[in-house]
Design an enzyme around this catalytic site. Structure first.
Site, mmCIF file in Angstrom:
data_model
loop_
_atom_site.group_PDB
_atom_site.id
_atom_site.type_symbol
_atom_site.label_atom_id
_atom_site.label_comp_id
_atom_site.label_asym_id
_atom_site.label_seq_id
_atom_site.Cartn_x
_atom_site.Cartn_y
_atom_site.Cartn_z
ATOM 1 N N GLN B 200 0.873 -1.172 0.000
ATOM 2 C CA GLN B 200 0.000 0.000 0.000
ATOM 3 C C GLN B 200 0.910 1.222 0.000
ATOM 4 O O GLN B 200 1.347 1.682 1.057
ATOM 5 C CB GLN B 200 -0.929 -0.037 1.221
ATOM 6 C CG GLN B 200 -1.756 -1.328 1.311
ATOM 7 C CD GLN B 200 -2.860 -1.439 0.273
ATOM 8 O OE1 GLN B 200 -3.648 -0.516 0.089
ATOM 9 N NE2 GLN B 200 -2.913 -2.567 -0.440
ATOM 10 N N ARG B 220 -4.458 4.631 3.660
ATOM 11 C CA ARG B 220 -3.734 5.167 2.508
ATOM 12 C C ARG B 220 -4.146 4.406 1.244
ATOM 13 O O ARG B 220 -4.613 3.262 1.308
ATOM 14 C CB ARG B 220 -2.234 5.038 2.715
ATOM 15 C CG ARG B 220 -1.721 3.603 2.839
ATOM 16 C CD ARG B 220 -0.190 3.572 2.974
ATOM 17 N NE ARG B 220 0.247 4.466 4.002
ATOM 18 C CZ ARG B 220 1.022 5.532 3.822
ATOM 19 N NH1 ARG B 220 1.512 5.804 2.646
ATOM 20 N NH2 ARG B 220 1.344 6.320 4.815
ATOM 21 N N GLY B 241 -11.801 3.116 3.682
ATOM 22 C CA GLY B 241 -10.787 2.241 3.102
ATOM 23 C C GLY B 241 -9.959 2.938 2.023
ATOM 24 O O GLY B 241 -10.155 4.119 1.718
ATOM 25 N N HIS B 242 -9.059 2.169 1.407
ATOM 26 C CA HIS B 242 -8.106 2.766 0.477
ATOM 27 C C HIS B 242 -8.742 3.240 -0.826
ATOM 28 O O HIS B 242 -9.657 2.634 -1.342
ATOM 29 C CB HIS B 242 -6.933 1.840 0.189
ATOM 30 C CG HIS B 242 -7.284 0.453 -0.231
ATOM 31 N ND1 HIS B 242 -6.332 -0.498 -0.416
ATOM 32 C CD2 HIS B 242 -8.463 -0.153 -0.468
ATOM 33 C CE1 HIS B 242 -6.915 -1.625 -0.770
ATOM 34 N NE2 HIS B 242 -8.200 -1.442 -0.798
ATOM 35 N N ASN B 243 -8.197 4.361 -1.304
ATOM 36 C CA ASN B 243 -8.535 4.916 -2.621
ATOM 37 C C ASN B 243 -9.944 5.459 -2.727
ATOM 38 O O ASN B 243 -10.418 5.742 -3.831
ATOM 39 C CB ASN B 243 -8.291 3.870 -3.722
ATOM 40 C CG ASN B 243 -6.813 3.528 -3.835
ATOM 41 O OD1 ASN B 243 -6.364 2.509 -3.310
ATOM 42 N ND2 ASN B 243 -6.065 4.391 -4.453
#
Lengths: 346, 346, 346
Positions: B200, B220, B241-243
């Site tokens: 990540q 991240r 969560g990510h993105n």
């Protein structure tokens, strides 16, 4: 703290049947794994079979269960309330860790902090101005206690719990690591395309004998206090928003959430992941079952389930009905067809 | 910061009716508990009755409400927007705690940290290499700021918030205790009976005027950034969560969760404990009601409810229909019987 | 760690088609944003269009996808498993941050702590008596490790993670910030109008290759251990109660909750915000879909959905049926009327 079976029986107010009264007991274990030198408990007939081959040296057991056939090495300790007796036994055999009075040199206390006798302050703890901490309380490593906070006697604040300014905490309160007490409530007014923050100038008041789980958040009131009443027990990762009034001896299980300005009356139980909308009253002793979402008031003593939550009986009846629904749709179709046939005939 | 009723009226752009313009106001309180020397607000006719016996010395009130019968001691402060005016009054009477510029000797800053003017660094804060912190920002006790982090002006990072490496934070951002910004997203590939971690390597970018609640987690990006847009407000115990791309002025209430790679468009509102599956788009100004689980895109301005979430009207209609279902099952049975009778007869 | 396209192809066991084998690659990016000097991956035909105008210098791609029409500047790196290859590429180009062996002077270690070789202890970390930390493990800033804790080799404990006394952690375990491992389980007996705490004297045992997300809580056993098996991956804000046995290679997504004394068998997957009641067994490889509430055992390999959770097919069938319910109610009413007409006629 090993003790003999006999001493254990005395501690628990129990009668000894069989086994060896002079056997040393060194620890407690559950009924499926207890070994020689260990005490266990039997409180549920479902587990009685374990006792027949148990290597345990003692077992706390209720009067009505005492006719078990057990190994010769096992002393049955017959008593009125084996669950409570077992708690006493565990406390004696596995005493809770204590913290000798000390102020760690690696801590930062404001000059006007008032500490009672026999307080422990761990390394990297930070304690703000005008804060008072009662006797025999332990502020463990890295706990952050803000300004003008009151903490009572015999409290334990675990590592990295955070107590914001102005919070009041009673006696015999335990707060686990990562719990955040007194962060801002979530209040905004929407104006000109943006959310304007409503200052959160109230506080949190936690009464005596409360336990608060790891990473739980209890927000300060916008005005006035968010209150947690005497004896209430709050599990991990629970969210309690601003201005909620949680009564006495309430149980809130893991990941429950209460929005804001609610009243959770004495002895209410919120099971895991239950949620409560704002301005709701949950009556005395009411039970909200797991994962239910409560949008309106719940009367005292009621049991509610579902999202939106309803009286448990109603909710279960609806759940059952839903199971029959696919079949019902077929049946209605057949009825339609039969009826059409009849109509044509007539 | 006590001020007179007259000064308060000026501050709020309000007209005084009745009461004592020279009365000193020392604090703010809600309408049910306000006492002499306090200012309150009336913005909901539901609470108007409180005003008739209120001991408060001043009450902010809208033009349309100003014909209340109130005690002689109470000054009505009539203004256009009493909610905003009350916010101004509270800020004046209860100014936010400030932190005088200081770098606590018990903090650890990498040698190349760049600090703006008037920055406060509390005890036990840790700040990593190449990190930049803008003027008038306060990094409170024990906050951890990683390597190559950018924090803007006038930010407040509360005790034990953790900002992982490479995170970018704008101006006027508040992050409450225990919030974790930039931990790894949750990404694995399943190979040969085990989960292989996807590195990540992205970051988190938080724009201006964002507030992030206690114990909230923002991961991240796997590649690229997880983004929180200007003016968005995120409550406690939220998981992002990510993105994910969270737009501007979005509201995310307590315990909401957004999986990953979602777009939450400007002005959307996610009520308490709502959840969003991955790769979903929530349109501009859409509202996801409490405890709803969103599995597909939601158009701009829509209101969704349930799990799986649907248009609110549809969801409510279905909820109503479910209530009638047990009765419907009985009715269909009766129809069947009647039809059988008719069939036999014909 | 820039490398040439050729070196990258060797690292990934890939065949180069087109592009420039001597081009320096400095970083990785996703397919929609990759620029010159970057490597990306194509593993889903949905995103193939991006490749036609991509400025990327390299793209990992599977044999079956290799007939893409791509810019001359783009080298296709054709390999068996582009997802795994991309992970290798990312690890090479963006190596994980390492921590040189050091014991920060601002840390507090009990005198009998046993540290393996090449251990890093960050500032303000606290490590209790009798604790052992294996070689190459990094205890980052402010992590709290209690008494009699065992941590294996190559572990990383992030800032402000808290490991309570007696916890055992295997090798190659990562614990993110704010995770609380080993706080008391939530157990009380109700006597004489109050909740009596059941002492929680067990521990937590975490096996090898486990990753635990930010602000997740794993409670110690009441008696015995709460166990997390080898290779299991646990996301953020997850609650795992006392005495749960989580098997090997289990996936638990964000905000899931498991009450207590459950068995989550190997390779099970709990999607986001799923919840499990106590004493439940989730079979090997079973999948609990997002936001489902599991109240009873789930067989191996099954997929369950809903609250209460049911076999996915049954649950989906019921969901579909509910959509038809408002229409069904109308239809039954019409049937009733027609039947009445028929009855009158006959």
């Amino acid at each position: 703290m090993p003790i003999t079976v006999k001493e254990l029986a005395e501690l628990c107010g129990a009668r000894i049947e069989g086994g060896d009264a002079d056997r040393i007991i060194h620890s407690a274990a559950d009924i499926s794994s207890a070994q020689a030198g260990q005490v266990t408990q039997l409180t549920n007939s479902k587990y009685a079979a374990h006792l027949q081959q148990s290597a345990a040296s003692a077992c706390l057991i209720a009067e009505g269960f005492a006719d078990q056939k057990v190994p010769e090495t096992l002393a049955l300790l017959v008593c009125k309330d084996p669950e409570l007796a077992f708690i006493e036994a565990v406390k004696r055999l596995h005493p809770e860790r204590t913290y000798a009075p000390e102020i760690a040199p690696q801590s930062v206390l404001a000059s006007d902090v008032a500490l009672g006798e026999a307080v422990y302050i761990g390394p990297y703890a930070v304690i703000g101005e005008q804060t008072r901490i009662g006797e025999h309380s332990a502020i463990l490593a890295g706990a952050y206690i803000g300004r003008n906070v009151k903490i009572g006697k015999h409290c334990r604040i675990h590592p990295y719990a955070v107590i914001y300014d102005d919070v009041e905490i009673g006696d015999h309160v335990t707060i686990h690591s990562g719990a955040i007490i007194g962060a801002d409530g979530f209040g905004y007014k929407f104006r000109n395309g943006a959310h304007v923050k409503v200052p959160q100038i109230g506080n949190v008041r936690i009464e005596d004998n409360v336990e608060i789980g790891a990473n739980t958040c209890i927000d300060r009131g916008a005005l006035g206090s968010t209150v947690i009443g005497t004896g209430s027990k709050i599990d991990n990762l629970v969210q309690i928003g601003h201005n909620n009034k949680v009564g006495r001896h309430v149980i809130m299980c893991g990941q429950t959430g209460v929005s804001g300005s609610c009243t959770i009356d004495d002895y209410a139980i919120l099971a895991g992941s239950a949620g409560v909308a704002d301005h709701v009253t949950i009556g005395k002793g009411a039970v909200v079952l797991a994962r239910s979402g409560v949008a309106g008031d719940i009367p005292a003593g009621a049991q509610y389930f579902g999202s939106p939550a309803k009286d448990k009986k109603t909710a279960y009846k609806e759940q059952l009905a839903i199971q029959k629904l696919p079949e019902l749709i077929k049946k209605v179709k057949q009825l339609e067809e039969k009826l059409q046939t009849l109509e044509k005939e007539s």
